[in-house]
Design an enzyme around this catalytic site. Structure first.
Site, mmCIF file in Angstrom:
data_model
loop_
_atom_site.group_PDB
_atom_site.id
_atom_site.type_symbol
_atom_site.label_atom_id
_atom_site.label_comp_id
_atom_site.label_asym_id
_atom_site.label_seq_id
_atom_site.Cartn_x
_atom_site.Cartn_y
_atom_site.Cartn_z
ATOM 1 N N ALA A 210 1.956 -2.892 -2.531
ATOM 2 C CA ALA A 210 2.831 -4.060 -2.425
ATOM 3 C C ALA A 210 2.452 -4.809 -1.154
ATOM 4 O O ALA A 210 1.694 -4.320 -0.319
ATOM 5 C CB ALA A 210 4.298 -3.650 -2.400
ATOM 6 N N ASN B 286 4.972 -10.349 2.000
ATOM 7 C CA ASN B 286 5.056 -11.783 2.269
ATOM 8 C C ASN B 286 6.520 -12.196 2.417
ATOM 9 O O ASN B 286 7.352 -11.857 1.586
ATOM 10 C CB ASN B 286 4.436 -12.578 1.122
ATOM 11 C CG ASN B 286 3.133 -12.000 0.638
ATOM 12 O OD1 ASN B 286 2.184 -11.895 1.382
ATOM 13 N ND2 ASN B 286 3.103 -11.595 -0.624
ATOM 14 N N HIS C 232 10.290 -0.001 1.594
ATOM 15 C CA HIS C 232 9.241 -0.264 2.582
ATOM 16 C C HIS C 232 9.063 -1.769 2.786
ATOM 17 O O HIS C 232 9.052 -2.261 3.928
ATOM 18 C CB HIS C 232 7.930 0.362 2.093
ATOM 19 C CG HIS C 232 6.779 0.231 3.041
ATOM 20 N ND1 HIS C 232 6.350 1.258 3.843
ATOM 21 C CD2 HIS C 232 5.953 -0.815 3.310
ATOM 22 C CE1 HIS C 232 5.326 0.864 4.566
ATOM 23 N NE2 HIS C 232 5.056 -0.396 4.263
ATOM 24 N N GLU C 233 8.939 -2.503 1.694
ATOM 25 C CA GLU C 233 8.664 -3.938 1.812
ATOM 26 C C GLU C 233 9.868 -4.705 2.357
ATOM 27 O O GLU C 233 9.696 -5.681 3.108
ATOM 28 C CB GLU C 233 8.236 -4.506 0.460
ATOM 29 C CG GLU C 233 7.019 -3.830 -0.158
ATOM 30 C CD GLU C 233 5.848 -3.717 0.809
ATOM 31 O OE1 GLU C 233 5.627 -4.654 1.606
ATOM 32 O OE2 GLU C 233 5.147 -2.685 0.782
ATOM 33 N N GLU D 299 3.737 -0.948 10.083
ATOM 34 C CA GLU D 299 3.634 0.007 8.973
ATOM 35 C C GLU D 299 4.306 1.342 9.266
ATOM 36 O O GLU D 299 4.885 1.952 8.376
ATOM 37 C CB GLU D 299 2.158 0.218 8.606
ATOM 38 C CG GLU D 299 1.440 -1.055 8.169
ATOM 39 C CD GLU D 299 2.087 -1.737 6.974
ATOM 40 O OE1 GLU D 299 2.942 -1.108 6.299
ATOM 41 O OE2 GLU D 299 1.757 -2.901 6.708
#
Length: 963
Positions: free
Chosen positions: A333, A336, A368-369, A391
């Site tokens: 993924a 953005n 996570h995103e 990250e």
């Protein structure tokens, strides 16, 4: 007319060629007010560094794009508002693979600075473009750079690229999507493609009526053009780095919901996959609500004014998040800002074909995103050397957020795997510090690895336990607020945490006394807290600026534990000449004994140390619940005491502690620090184990040993190990049902255990799998998702079964389902079938998508009948693979590691050296090694040493068990 004149003049002048010897290093070239017309060769590229000069800063991009999904190309214009800080004639920015047809420089009133053709120079090696202005650009002034450009939609997975999907009727449809991280925005439009160059973006996209356009912000206005096209004009974005810009043109459908705070969330997918978006939508809403509370910063965020000398235009708020499933997507993924893109397997969830592990995966990736919307988007690392600030935090927040919102998924069970993976990489010579130098695009790409993600997360986990939850949470909230819409370094995080820690100093002091720090350490802390705060920077620098993972050796001496720390390496021994020089960490040790339920704490800041545990203590377990990122070796009778404890009463230790002991013991055997028979004795209690995590940890090592000896064709050890595993774990294998019932942990155990049993040739397992496969073929029913891959793998061993699976794979619309089938196809014992799979995927990429090629090669390499075949295809088609995937990309790394992971001979080590090194020196612009090749060779060396150190012991131990 001007545009064609510019093209003609530039072509005649030859100024689009790269200079062989750039002339300027760190300052803008000497500016001149006016220069005469330029002839061929009169200009050389003005910049020699990989990183852009800092004397021009982008403020606002006005970007217009028109993708043609029939011609598979696009055209565009960009007007970049610039703040010039020093006098210069040059604007240097990034561009890769773009045809820049017009370049114009305007003043802040949009008046042309010159009526002459502006030369455009390119330096492809550095992916840079330079625009020359005959009139000087004055420091302290604003200007506008206007560029017209065009390009083909990319065939890979970076920049602005083409993706396709197939409908149930067989129609292939095109879409255009983007992926820019880390250095590919420059492939879509000319830009200042470095994370510190944050700017606002006003994006407009032209499209047909049959499509929709998506970008970071909502559509503000849609205009119908004279040619019938639609132009969507999106709202001005927040200040963000170029790698977070995104746009998509497609015909997808969406579902939407609103959070409790009023944020609209939408999930998009291809029309016939729309019904699989509902779980993702529910999870996204739930997780977004959690993050708003945890970070105490609402999404959307309030309007901000950035602290610079320049007044920055800022959008009212960031975009409401759209989550989009892209059919062709290399990564899992991409975060953005406001337009989060996913591989379909990471976003779409179909209860009929998705397993329990698939559900965990989708939930964790979404978590996570969404965490990145704060860590990475709101606050961005200054440069890629600190990508772990993005990250590592996002990986760790997966566990915190999902544990809070979906406790039944028991994601804490997976945290140990994350840390074990980090230790696996960190215990090789080829590892690197969390914060490492990276300059070229290839070096930057390689930073997205186990060290940044997993080690980063595990170090944060240790820090959270050391500081306490409250201090950790308050510190990161302070960090996010302080650096919102800006960039940060490692040091900024430590300062934020230290400031909060200082304000909590009395609380922390009493907390530590209450939780039984050693008396000596408590007294030391009391003095520190009464005056200056502990030096958090010095402590954390030992974890982020230093390579490796520490090993703490514990020796019992009367009432004391003697402690010694050193770097842990699996490919070297203290007696070897290659043993590393001095390493020192500040280790927040924890330990538990049989005389107290308390967790004892001690900060170890020297190479040797000791703690007083008392004469009455029987056993000691160090690194409680693996909260610390270090391994422990128990010298003397320490391991024997723990082995006996597990046999007598394994529940005296938590399941995390039991798992930690198993992991550490087998890691130490690989390094030659502990005999293999002692580690095997340690897991002798597993028949009594009821928890999935330690059970799978012990079983996983036995499976790894089996695959090594199976591949090396050592028949006596292979047969005895197979017999032992099936005999010892008979009861737990027989308890498994061929269904999707039970908790997530139970379903995970079932899936992995039955897969291993069938691979080992267990007759009851094979018969049940064959019955299920036959029923599936005859009835066209759906198999239980948890066992589908095992059933397919057994069925794939017959010609008719393999052909049926290939046909199902070709027509299935579910990528999750197709992944299970692909694994089964790659498990065939027929090398002709394996050849067909790999060759068609490399050369065609139609039936098996290119995005799945790296996984397919790794799957075939894992097959005992396919490892030579997979490696030979990598050798044969290495240049083709590098062309398909960016050098340094996850896919290339997966191919190299996947095909060499089980190599265990000096001959194979030589083969890898001969293949990789000539190519990397040929393909890389700089003569530096890919880290992944060093990792691969370290892994092979590790396997060679494991066989040398442990094969004889394993053979003897198995002989005793079988007899």
């Amino acid at each position: 007319m001007v545009r064609f004149l510019v093209l003609a003049l530039l072509s005649l002048a030859g100024v689009t060629q790269t200079s062989a010897s750039p002339t300027q290093a760190s300052e803008p070239p000497n500016p001149t007010e006016e220069q005469p017309p330029l002839g061929t060769g009169s200009l050389s590229f003005p910049w020699s560094h990989l990183r852009l000069p800092g004397y021009i800063v982008p403020l606002h991009y006005h970007l217009l794009l028109h993708p043609n999904l029939t011609m598979l190309s696009y055209s565009g214009t960009v007007r970049i508002e610039l703040q010039v800080q020093n006098n210069t004639n040059w604007v240097v920015l990034h561009s890769k693979g773009l045809r820049i047809t017009t370049a114009t420089m305007l003043d802040q009133n949009l008046a042309h600075l010159s009526d002459k053709v502006l030369p455009v120079l390119h330096n492809p090696t550095h992916e840079q473009t330079a625009i020359f202005s005959p009139r000087v650009l004055s420091g302290g002034q604003k200007y506008f750079l206007f560029l017209e450009f065009g390009a083909e939609l990319g065939e890979g997975f970076y920049g602005f690229y083409r993706s396709t999907y197939r409908t149930s009727s067989g129609e292939t449809r095109n879409l255009a999507s983007t992926h820019f991280e880390p250095t590919s925005a420059r492939m879509a439009f000319p830009c200042f493609d470095e994370p510190s160059f944050k700017a606002n973006y006003s994006v407009s996209i032209r499209r047909s009526r049959a499509h929709i356009a998506l970008s970071n912000m909502p559509v503000e206005q849609t205009v119908v053009l004279d040619d019938g096209l639609m132009e969507d004009r999106f709202a001005v974005s927040v200040r963000m780095s170029s790698y977070l810009v995104a746009f998509i043109v497609c015909d997808f459908r969406s579902v939407s919901a609103t959070t409790a705070s009023g944020v609209k969330v939408s999930v998009y997918a291809a029309p016939e996959k729309w019904q699989h978006t509902h779980y993702a939508l529910k999870a996204a809403v739930k997780l977004l609500e959690f993050y708003e509370k945890y970070f105490n910063i609402k999404y959307p965020l309030p309007k901000q004014v950035v602290e610079t000398k320049v007044i920055i235009e800022v959008a009212t708020s960031p975009p409401p998040p759209d989550l989009v499933a892209i059919p062709d997507f290399q990564a899992g993924a991409m975060e953005n800002w406001g337009l989060i893109t996913f591989r379909e397997t990471s976003l779409l969830y179909d209860p009929a074909t998705s397993s329990g592990s698939d559900r965990v995966w989708v939930t964790m990736v979404i978590a996570h995103e969404l965490a990145h919307q704060w860590f990475g988007n709101l606050v961005t690392m200054q440069w890629w050397n600190d990508i772990w600030l993005n990250e590592g935090f996002a990986r760790y927040m997966e566990y915190i957020s999902v544990n809070a919102t979906y406790p039944k998924l028991r994601v804490e069970d997976y945290l140990v795997d994350t840390c074990f993976a980090a230790i696996g990489r960190d215990s090789l010579n080829s590892s690197r510090p969390i914060s490492s130098a990276a300059e070229s695009p290839t070096q930057i790409e390689e930073m997205f690895d186990t060290v940044s993600y997993n080690k980063g997360a595990c170090v944060l986990h240790m820090l959270r336990h050391y500081l306490t939850d409250q201090v950790f949470q308050s510190g990161i909230v302070r960090y996010l607020r302080r650096y919102s819409y800006s960039n940060a370094h490692n040091q900024d995080l430590w300062d934020s945490l230290a400031n909060v820690r200082r304000s909590f100093k009395l609380y922390i002091f009493y907390y530590k006394l209450e939780h039984c720090y050693s008396s000596r350490q408590a007294a030391k802390n009391a003095n520190l807290y009464a005056g200056e705060h502990l030096d958090l920077t010095s402590m954390m620098n030992t974890w982020t600026l230093q390579t490796g993972v520490p090993l703490v050796t514990v020796t019992r001496q009367g009432s004391h534990l003697l402690l010694k720390q050193e770097r842990f390496l699996r490919t070297a021994h203290p007696s070897d000449p290659a043993w590393p020089s001095l390493f020192l960490w500040h280790i927040p040790l924890t330990y538990r004994t049989d005389t107290s339920t308390s967790i004892h704490r001690h900060l170890m800041t020297t190479l040797t140390d000791s703690v007083d545990v008392g004469e009455e203590v029987g056993w000691v377990k160090v690194n409680v619940d693996m909260a610390g990122y270090y391994l422990v070796h128990y010298d003397g009778s320490g391991w024997d005491d723990l082995i006996q404890l597990l046999k007598d009463n394994h529940t005296a230790l938590t399941f995390m502690d039991r798992t930690h002991l198993i992991h550490n013991a087998f890691q130490l055997t690989t390094a030659g620090r502990l005999s293999l028979d002692k580690a095997l004795d340690l897991i002798g209690y597993l028949r009594s184990e009821s928890h999935t995590v330690p059970l799978l940890e012990g079983l996983g090592y036995l499976e790894a040993f089996y695959r090594i000896v199976e591949r090396r064709d050592i028949p006596d050890v292979t047969q005895n190990l197979r017999t032992y595993i099936l005999w010892y774990f008979r009861d737990v294998i027989d308890r498994q049902t061929w269904s999707d019932k039970g908790s997530v942990s139970e379903r995970r155990l079932r899936s992995e255990l039955l897969s291993l049993a069938c691979h080992l040739g267990d007759l009851p397992c094979l018969k049940q799998a064959q019955r299920s496969f036959t029923h599936w073929l005859d009835s066209n029913s759906t198999l239980p998702a948890d066992v589908a891959e095992t059933v397919y793998s057994v069925g794939a061993q017959e010609d008719t079964g393999w052909a049926s699976l290939l046909q199902t794979y070709t027509h299935s619309l579910s990528e999750t389902h197709k992944h299970k089938i692909l694994s089964a196809l790659a498990s065939s014992r027929d090398t002709n079938k394996l050849t067909r799979c790999v060759q068609s995927s490399i050369l065609e990429g139609e039936v098996i998508r290119t995005q799945d090629l790296d996984s397919l090669i790794a799957m075939v390499a894992r097959n005992p009948r396919g490892h030579h075949l997979a490696w030979s295809y990598v050798q044969k088609y290495w240049s083709t693979l590098v062309d398909k995937f960016q050098l340094g990309s996850f896919s290339i790394r997966n191919i190299i590691i996947g095909t060499t992971a089980q190599f265990s001979s000096t001959e194979e080590l030589t083969e890898v050296r001969l293949l990789i090194f000539p190519w990397q020196y040929h393909l890389l612009s700089e003569a530096s090694q890919l880290r992944v090749t060093e990792v691969a060779m370290d892994n092979i060396q590790k396997n060679i040493l494991w066989l040398q150190r442990n094969l004889g012991t394993l053979r003897s131990w198995l002989d005793q068990q079988i007899d």
